[in-house]
Each structure stands twice: as C-alpha cells, then as structure tokens.
Design an enzyme around this catalytic site. Structure first.
Site, mmCIF file in Angstrom:
data_model
loop_
_atom_site.group_PDB
_atom_site.id
_atom_site.type_symbol
_atom_site.label_atom_id
_atom_site.label_comp_id
_atom_site.label_asym_id
_atom_site.label_seq_id
_atom_site.Cartn_x
_atom_site.Cartn_y
_atom_site.Cartn_z
ATOM 1 C CG PHE A 193 2.731 2.395 1.570
ATOM 2 C CD1 PHE A 193 3.700 1.575 2.125
ATOM 3 C CD2 PHE A 193 2.999 3.750 1.468
ATOM 4 C CE1 PHE A 193 4.913 2.093 2.567
ATOM 5 C CE2 PHE A 193 4.203 4.278 1.902
ATOM 6 C CZ PHE A 193 5.163 3.447 2.455
ATOM 7 C CD GLU A 227 0.113 -6.563 1.994
ATOM 8 O OE1 GLU A 227 0.092 -7.773 1.675
ATOM 9 O OE2 GLU A 227 -0.742 -5.758 1.629
HETATM 10 MO MO1 MOS Z 1 -0.016 -3.950 -0.980
HETATM 11 S S1 MOS Z 1 -1.590 -2.984 -0.094
HETATM 12 O O1 MOS Z 1 -0.816 -5.294 -1.515
HETATM 13 O O2 MOS Z 1 0.722 -2.834 -1.988
#
Ligand code: MOS
Length: 736
Positions: free
Chosen positions: A237, A703
């Site tokens: 993440f 995302e």
């Molecule tokens: Mo993501 S926050 O660009 O792993």
C-alpha cells in the site's frame, strides 16, 4: 503485427492467479522466509522522546547479554550516505548518524544476536539518557516550518477573487483527515548477507532497484555488486516504496557482525518505521451560478512532513483538473513536525483531497438544489482543463450514468432525513473520482526457448496485486502461447530494471515493456529466418505477421507459418532473447492529456439515530480504467480499495499523544480496520475503452478503488441525518 490483444474487447477473461497455488500451500517465499547459513538476528531500540538529544548511552548490559554479537548506536556507527533522490521523494535520512532525536520511535540502536529473542531482549537493556526538547506535533503550530508548493504543482487559472465576488452561490468549508497507517499484513523483513563488497538482500519492497541504488550509495559499494530480491511481498500500500532506516541497519548489522543478518519488524514498528498517510487540514471555497455551474474552485491543503524529509503528498493538486471551472487556485503546503517519516499510502494525497472536494460539491448541491449527480455532469471536464488538451480516454460520464442506473440513484428523495428503514435512517451519497496519471519508465526481457515456451522477466514486484498473473496473460497473448507455456518472473535486480510498483502505474509501465520485449523476440525470430530458404516466413516483416498456437503466421497468408520450436531447432539455438523498455512520451508531443482511471462511487448507509452507528449497506463502483487485462484480479483490486476507503471513512486513525509524540494505538487491537462484518455487498462494474496514451490501453486499478469512498459515505451520512461531517473518521461521537 497484430495479436488478438490489440483487437480485443475491453475486459479480458478473469483467469485465476498463476501464483495462487504457491500462496495457498504456504510455499511462496516472502522476505522473512529467506535465510542463510550461520545467520544472526537483529532487533531495534527506539527513542522514547520525540525531540531532543541523547546525552548518554549505557550499553554494557546489552553487550553482555546472552548471545549478543554487536550493539550499534550513533557512537560506533559508520557514516552512511543518504540517497539517491528519486523523482518523487528523497530517501529518509540514514539512521544513527548523530545524537539528535527527531521523532518518537526513531531508531537509536540495533542489536545483533544469535537468535531474534536474544536480540530483542538485549535491545531493551540499552539505557538512554535524553535531553528532551519540546516537540512540534500540531499541524497548526505557528513554530512549524511551512513548505509551500513542495512539488511545483500548485495551479492557477482565471481570477478567484473576482469569481467569488460575482458568484451567485458560494461554499466555504474546512475539512480534516487524520494520520493513517498503511498496515500491510506482512511484517516487513530484511535479510542481508555480505560477501566481501558484494551484498545480497531479501527485502519487503515495492521497488528492488530503488533499494539497490540506496544501499550502494549508503555503503559506498558499486550497484553491480548489490543484489536485491523480492519475489513475494506481503502487501505494501506504499509502505514498501521508500528505503527505510531498518533496511540500512540490517545491512550495517551484517557488515559489523560479519554474519548474514535477518530483521523482522514488529507490528508497533510498522507504525513508526515504514511510513504513514499524513493528516491534512483543507480549506475549500466554491463559487457557482444558480444552476450549479462552477465559477470558482479554491482548494488549499496542509499536510505534515517529518524533519529533514521530503515526501510526495499532493492533496489539493488534483482538484485543478477534476472539473471544468474558469477560476481555479489549488495550493499544497507542508508543515514540518517531529513525526515519523511519512510515505505514500494507497492514493497518496488524492484520497484526502477528494474527500474535501467531493464533500464540498455535495454541500454545493444542497445550496443550489441541483442533484449531486447532475451537478457533477454539469461541471464535467470534457478536456483536461489545466493542460487544455483532450484526454487520452475518459468515460467518467459513463461511470456516473451506468453506476447511477445500477445503484438506483433516481429513487433517492433529495431531502435529508427523508428515507428510513424501520428505526434506521437511510442515506444515499455519491462521489466522482478523477485519478492522477503516473507511469514510470520500465524494462523487461523476453526469451523463447528451444521447446517453444517463453521466459519473461523484470525486476518489478507483485505486492499481492496480480503482476505475475496479468504479465503471464499478456506475454502469452503477445507471443501466441498458452498460459502454461509462459514463465513470468520478477523481483530480482539481476533482471532488467522494473518500475516501482506505485502510483497505479506498474501494469501500464511493465505491460508496455513486456509488449516491447515480446515484439522484440518475434522480430529476433524473423531476423533468424530472414535469409532462410527453408522457412515459410523468410523475408517477413514484423508488421506482416501474427502469432497463435506457438507459431508465427503471415497475417494475410496464414499457410506461411512456422513454430518457434522449429525456427530455433533449425538454427541450433537454445533460445532467442530480446529486451523491451517503456517510457511514456510528453503529453504535448502527442497532443493529449494522459488519463488515469475515473470512477463514480454510489453508497447507501444506515444510521442509527439514537446510537450514532453508521453501517454501509451497499456500494456500487463504476470504474473506467481503460483496458482491463483480468477482470477477476482487477475486481479484487477495486474491492480491496473500497474496503480501504470504508476504513478511511469510518475507522482508521493513527493517534499521536499530543504531549509526547508517541503513537498510542500502534497495534491491530487499537488501530481499527474494517472486518468482514463491516463490509456489505460491493458491486464493481468496468466501463470505457482502451486508453489511447498507453500502448496496451491500460490505466491502472491499484488506487482508484479507495478514492471517493470517504466523500460518498460522508455525503450519504449527511443525506441520512442532516449532519455534515467534515472530519474523518466519522465516529459515533460526531453523530450524537
Ligand atoms: Mo502506492 S501508495 O503508490 O503503493
């Protein structure tokens, strides 16, 4: 050359994960699973003040503890060089370089011992005498240094002051979001082994080549002698994007103890040592005419940054191009505080900025009496308003319309507190999402082997997102092979340099590099037979052929065909190999604005008016992410992001004690994330068409699934209750 890929429909089939069997049988090797003969173990000691200096260290007891091989503090640590800078952040400052304390939890020592338990026990015996200073912990502390326009991305159009003066209707509101912690399931681990000046490191990273570069600089050794491996990573993440102090300390420990060393972080260390999403305070001013056409959009955001650090967190930036509006001003500020180093966390900046913008638009919908969905359609950005260029693809209108249809938005009674289910208040809320575009350069290599199978690889990573699977699919498609005839490998810096797995950009970047490598290897086959009288493909050019069933075929004369295996056999070759790379062009050069994903989120909530409980009852997410290579893994991405968004809206908050700077909920008992019982039916639909900017037509789904949920839920809570919550998370006490 055409393949079925290039003519194919939007959605690819939902094949199962190629690495699924390894994962469910527990045989996929994660970083902590690696070891070396004669390996020692490390544990870390942490500062218990948030600012000040170390006056004295008493480490004799730790050094004398059972099994201890070395105790390293700033007094005996060597110089470690910081760097190198990346396009979007600096690496954090190296640890143990002086006696200063910049945040609570900062590493003040590392202990190496025969076992992990011995190292942990000894680390607790290090006694530190601090000369504390008063820490800066509050975003609005007037003593905090404020960095303006940190990335040169503040944007201005028109005249905001004049627009506000002449607007029929204005909205002026402040929003805030808390610190949150990335919290991947896998505890980050580093295993390091030196052999002279050569170094092998297994690490929890989203960017093996980034780790290699930072370690080479830190320890003053050539990059060519540093090998970093990460075939599996237990989630990230964003937490595994930067090269953290514990990685340097593990490598230092191995060098000092002259033994391979393993370090596995503890869950509390995952809250202070591998980044977090920074808190924000945001001020939005909107102006509009009576029919809801935006005339002014002014968005200022302040987030936090650690001492001596830089981190990319564009909170207000994306508001400049989300909607058509003549007078725009967006500004990002960062206040420097005594906090642990932040990092990108799934949809960095935009997750927080979208909450404020899409909440403010909901407020404008009530101020103008225009339905929230209709309001967004009236302000639809037909071209990229900041660049003034057409989008490379944009199906946000279809997201709004098809999502609304699927959800049943038109059954919504616009009046707050008007809808009920028994004693529960019912609310419908929605939000739009225009996700940013990001695509780093990337390299890959493809080989055809004598048996006609393929081996394709790149040093990129799969943090659970499906890289192995979609790249195996893509390679098979591009080479005309079955999935079981393609081996795709990743996560090793001995392979061509893969892009970081971040910014939702890896599938576009790596997929394009894989496409180039696969075309290259077909070209190499054609080159091999170009003067071969025995080959039906003699003299064929790449643009004249297609591939299927392990064969290259002439597109218009498919009888002219030959298998890879036959080509290699007749020429006595073990394999043919080609490299491919991808680097996106400049938008101005191709006359279009590269588009990230778009989304519309529709949410139904139930609120208990007596207890203030909020339950999310239903979510419909309509997503335009360009070509979807694998509907199954892409749906998983959106589903997982949606769960993260529900966490952001209702549960997640990293709490820092305002007196000491200590994080008070650095564990999974006190840091709340959604569990299955919190998650309702999540409906995901993909709309749109392959993107024109990216050669394989993808825009990335990593995302976008998180963004918009917080606003859609807050807007649904307002519709249910008449209470506008402008501060996340939305908790019971705010609704009583
Ligand atoms: Mo993501 S926050 O660009 O792993």
């Amino acid at each position: 050359m055409t393949t079925t890929m290039e003519a194919v429909r939007l959605i690819g089939p939902g094949v199962d994960r190629v690495d699924g069997p390894l994962k469910v049988t527990g045989t996929a090797p994660y970083p902590a699973d690696f070891g070396f003969p004669d390996m020692a173990h490390a544990a870390l000691a942490h500062a218990t003040v948030a600012a000040g200096r170390i006056r004295g260290i008493e480490s004799a007891a730790a050094e004398a503890a059972p099994g201890v091989l070395a105790v390293i503090t700033h007094r005996n640590a060597p110089h470690l060089t910081r760097g190198p800078d990346t396009p979007v952040w600096r690496q954090p400052p190296p640890p143990l370089q002086d006696d200063r304390i910049l945040f609570y939890g900062q590493y003040v020592g590392v202990v190496v011992a025969e076992t992990a338990e011995q190292a942990t026990a000894a680390a607790r015996l290090i006694e530190i005498d601090y000369e504390p200073a008063e820490p800066l912990l509050d975003l609005n502390d007037p003593r905090a240094e404020v960095v303006t326009d940190p990335w040169g991305m503040d944007a201005h159009r028109g005249d905001v002051a004049a627009g506000l003066a002449s607007a029929d209707i204005t909205v002026d509101a402040n929003y805030s979001t808390p610190d949150e912690t990335n919290n991947p399931m896998g505890l980050f681990a580093t295993v390091a082994a030196w052999d002279g000046d050569s170094l092998t490191v297994h690490d929890s990273t989203q960017w093996p080549h980034g780790v290699r570069a930072a370690l080479a600089v830190a320890f003053g050794v050539p990059e060519s002698g540093v090998r970093v491996l990460a075939p599996f990573v237990g989630g990230g993440f964003g937490a595994a994007l930067r090269v953290w102090p514990h990685v340097l300390l593990t490598v230092l420990a191995a060098r000092t103890a002259k033994r391979p060393v393993k370090l596995v972080l503890t869950r509390p260390e995952m809250f202070t040592g591998v980044g977090h999403r920074t808190r924000t305070v945001q001020h939005i001013r909107l102006g509009a005419d009576r029919s809801g056409h935006l005339t002014v959009l002014d968005h200022e955001a302040k987030n936090s940054i650690a001492m001596e650090d830089d981190n990319y967190e564009p909170v207000a930036t994306d508001s400049s191009w989300a909607y058509a509006c003549p007078n725009v001003d967006v500004r990002d500020l960062q206040a420097r505080l005594n906090i642990p180093y932040p990092t990108s966390m799934r949809a960095p900046g935009q997750a927080q900025g979208n909450f404020a913008l899409e909440s403010a638009l909901d407020e404008l919908s009530y101020a103008t009496g225009v339905d929230p969905l209709e309001l967004r359609l009236r302000n639809y950005a037909e071209i990229q308003p900041q660049l003034g260029l057409p989008w490379s693809s944009k199906a946000l209108r279809a997201c709004f319309e098809q999502g609304a249809e699927r959800f049943g938005w038109h059954a919504r009674d616009p009046r707050p507190r008007s809808m009920h289910d028994g004693s529960w208040l019912v609310g419908y809320g929605m939000a739009g999402v225009s996700f940013f575009w990001f695509q780093p350069p990337c390299q890959a290599r493809a080989s055809i082997r004598a048996d006609g199978t393929a081996y394709v690889r790149s040093s990129a990573t799969d943090i659970g997102t499906g890289t192995y699977t979609v790249m195996t699919q893509l390679s098979a498609e591009l080479l005309g092979l079955r999935l079981d005839q393609v081996q795709f490998s990743l996560g090793d810096t001995d392979m061509p340099e893969g892009a970081l797995e971040g910014g939702s950009g890896l599938t576009a970047a790596l997929g394009t590099a894989v496409r180039a490598a696969c075309r290259g290897v077909i070209q190499a086959c054609l080159g091999t037979v170009k003067d071969d009288p025995g080959s039906p493909l003699r003299g064929c050019r790449l643009d004249e052929v297609t591939v299927a069933d392990g064969h290259i075929l002439h597109s218009y004369d498919p009888v002219r065909s030959e298998s890879y295996a036959d080509i290699l056999a007749r020429h006595g070759l073990d394999e043919l190999t080609a490299d491919g790379d991808s680097a996106p062009p400049e938008p101005q050069d191709v006359g279009m604005a590269p588009a990230g994903a778009f989304a519309a989120r529709f949410v139904e909530v139930r609120v208990d008016p007596d207890l203030g409980l909020v339950r999310v009852a239903r979510v419909v997410s309509a997503i335009d992410a360009g070509r979807i290579l694998n509907e199954k893994t892409a749906t998983s991405q959106i589903t997982g992001g949606t769960v993260g968004g529900i966490g952001m809206a209702l549960l997640e908050e990293t709490v820092t004690d305002p007196g000491t700077g200590r994080i008070t909920n650095a564990n999974f008992g006190d840091y709340l994330v959604p569990v299955n019982a919190d998650i309702p039916d999540l409906d995901v639909l993909f709309v749109g068409e392959p993107d024109r900017f990216n050669p394989i037509g993808v825009k990335g789904v990593g995302e976008v699934g998180l963004v918009g949920m917080a606003a859609a839920i807050a807007n649904a809570v307002f519709h249910a209750t008449g209470r506008r919550i402008r501060s996340l998370p939305i908790t019971v006490d705010q609704l009583l």
